[in-house]
Every structure is written in structure tokens, then in C-alpha cells.
Design a protein around this motif. Structure first.
Motif, mmCIF file in Angstrom:
data_model
loop_
_atom_site.group_PDB
_atom_site.id
_atom_site.type_symbol
_atom_site.label_atom_id
_atom_site.label_comp_id
_atom_site.label_asym_id
_atom_site.label_seq_id
_atom_site.Cartn_x
_atom_site.Cartn_y
_atom_site.Cartn_z
ATOM 1 N N SER A 20 4.042 -12.281 -6.979
ATOM 2 C CA SER A 20 4.171 -12.806 -5.643
ATOM 3 C C SER A 20 2.809 -13.253 -5.147
ATOM 4 O O SER A 20 1.789 -12.714 -5.543
ATOM 5 N N GLU A 32 4.042 -8.010 -8.079
ATOM 6 C CA GLU A 32 5.237 -7.659 -7.307
ATOM 7 C C GLU A 32 5.508 -6.157 -7.355
ATOM 8 O O GLU A 32 5.922 -5.563 -6.362
ATOM 9 N N SER A 33 5.247 -5.527 -8.458
ATOM 10 C CA SER A 33 5.482 -4.080 -8.577
ATOM 11 C C SER A 33 4.576 -3.300 -7.630
ATOM 12 O O SER A 33 4.976 -2.296 -7.042
ATOM 13 N N GLU A 34 3.346 -3.791 -7.456
ATOM 14 C CA GLU A 34 2.427 -3.122 -6.534
ATOM 15 C C GLU A 34 2.910 -3.268 -5.094
ATOM 16 O O GLU A 34 2.844 -2.324 -4.313
ATOM 17 N N LYS A 91 6.011 -3.623 -4.177
ATOM 18 C CA LYS A 91 7.190 -2.754 -4.066
ATOM 19 C C LYS A 91 6.768 -1.311 -3.846
ATOM 20 O O LYS A 91 7.348 -0.597 -3.028
ATOM 21 N N LYS A 92 5.749 -0.876 -4.593
ATOM 22 C CA LYS A 92 5.258 0.505 -4.442
ATOM 23 C C LYS A 92 4.721 0.728 -3.027
ATOM 24 O O LYS A 92 5.008 1.747 -2.400
ATOM 25 N N ASN A 113 5.500 -0.969 -0.350
ATOM 26 C CA ASN A 113 6.641 -1.032 0.563
ATOM 27 C C ASN A 113 7.426 0.280 0.536
ATOM 28 O O ASN A 113 7.810 0.804 1.585
ATOM 29 N N GLU A 114 7.664 0.829 -0.646
ATOM 30 C CA GLU A 114 8.377 2.102 -0.770
ATOM 31 C C GLU A 114 7.592 3.225 -0.101
ATOM 32 O O GLU A 114 8.166 4.079 0.579
ATOM 33 N N GLU A 149 7.967 2.792 3.617
ATOM 34 C CA GLU A 149 9.317 3.193 4.023
ATOM 35 C C GLU A 149 9.463 4.713 4.024
ATOM 36 O O GLU A 149 10.073 5.287 4.928
#
Length: 118
Positions: A2, A26-28, A30-31, A33-34, A37
Motif C-alpha cells: 500500500s 500492507e501487513s505492517e 494491518k498490524k 490497525n489491529e 483496534e
């Protein structure tokens, strides 16, 4: 992958906006963001727990205030009853003192009249 865009301000008298592109996997993202959250969820849970504790404390305070009002009312009633009993006790003492005074007076008169007749 991204593309993440950020604004960079230049230095000098004139400020210009420059856009630089930074490639972040993108995996970073997502991490991150998780993690955000999860942190948000934990924060909401703590807030809800604090809300429940506040509600519980509020309820205990309300119960304590009601108990205080009842105790004050009962104390007032007991004080009034104590005053009435003290007045009755005082009246009884005054009555007994009058009886004792009359009895002593009669005894004194009886003693005086028996002394005079001798």
C-alpha cells in the motif's frame, strides 16, 4: 503493498507543500490497525467498567444518605422522648419532695405537740 502519503513542509521563507510517497507493507499497516483496534476495545472496556463502578458508588451513596436521614429522624424522636421522660421524672421528684416535706412537717408538729403535752 500500500502507498502511504504524507505532507512535508519545506524550509526557508516560502513554505511549500511537498508530497512524498512512502511505501509501507500492507501487513505492517494491518498490524498497526489491529493494535489500534485492540487498544480502542480495551479503552472502551475500561470506560464501561469505570461507568459501572461509578453507578455502584452512586447507588451506595444514595443508600447511605437515606440511612442517614432515617437515623437522624429516629434520633430526633428519641431526643423528644427523652425530654418528655426527663420532665415526667422531674415532676415526680418535685411531687415526692412535696410529700416528704408535708410528712416531715406533720412529724414535726406531732413531735412538738407531744412534747408540749408532757
Amino acid at each position: 503493498m500500500s502507498i502511504f502519503m504524507m505532507s512535508v513542509l519545506g524550509t526557508g521563507e516560502r513554505k511549500e507543500s511537498k508530497i512524498a510517497t512512502v511505501t509501507v507493507p500492507e501487513s505492517e499497516l494491518k498490524k498497526k490497525n489491529e493494535a489500534l483496534e485492540k487498544e480502542l476495545k480495551e479503552s472502551k472496556e475500561r470506560e464501561e467498567q469505570m461507568r459501572r463502578q461509578l453507578q455502584s458508588t452512586w447507588e451506595r451513596l444514595r443508600v447511605a444518605e437515606e440511612a442517614e436521614e432515617r437515623l437522624c429522624s429516629q434520633l430526633g424522636e428519641l431526643e423528644a422522648e427523652a425530654v418528655y421522660q426527663a420532665r415526667d421524672y422531674h415532676d415526680r421528684i418535685v411531687s415526692l419532695m412535696d410529700q416528704l416535706s408535708r410528712a416531715q412537717s406533720l412529724l414535726h408538729k406531732a413531735h412538738t405537740s407531744s412534747s408540749n403535752s408532757l
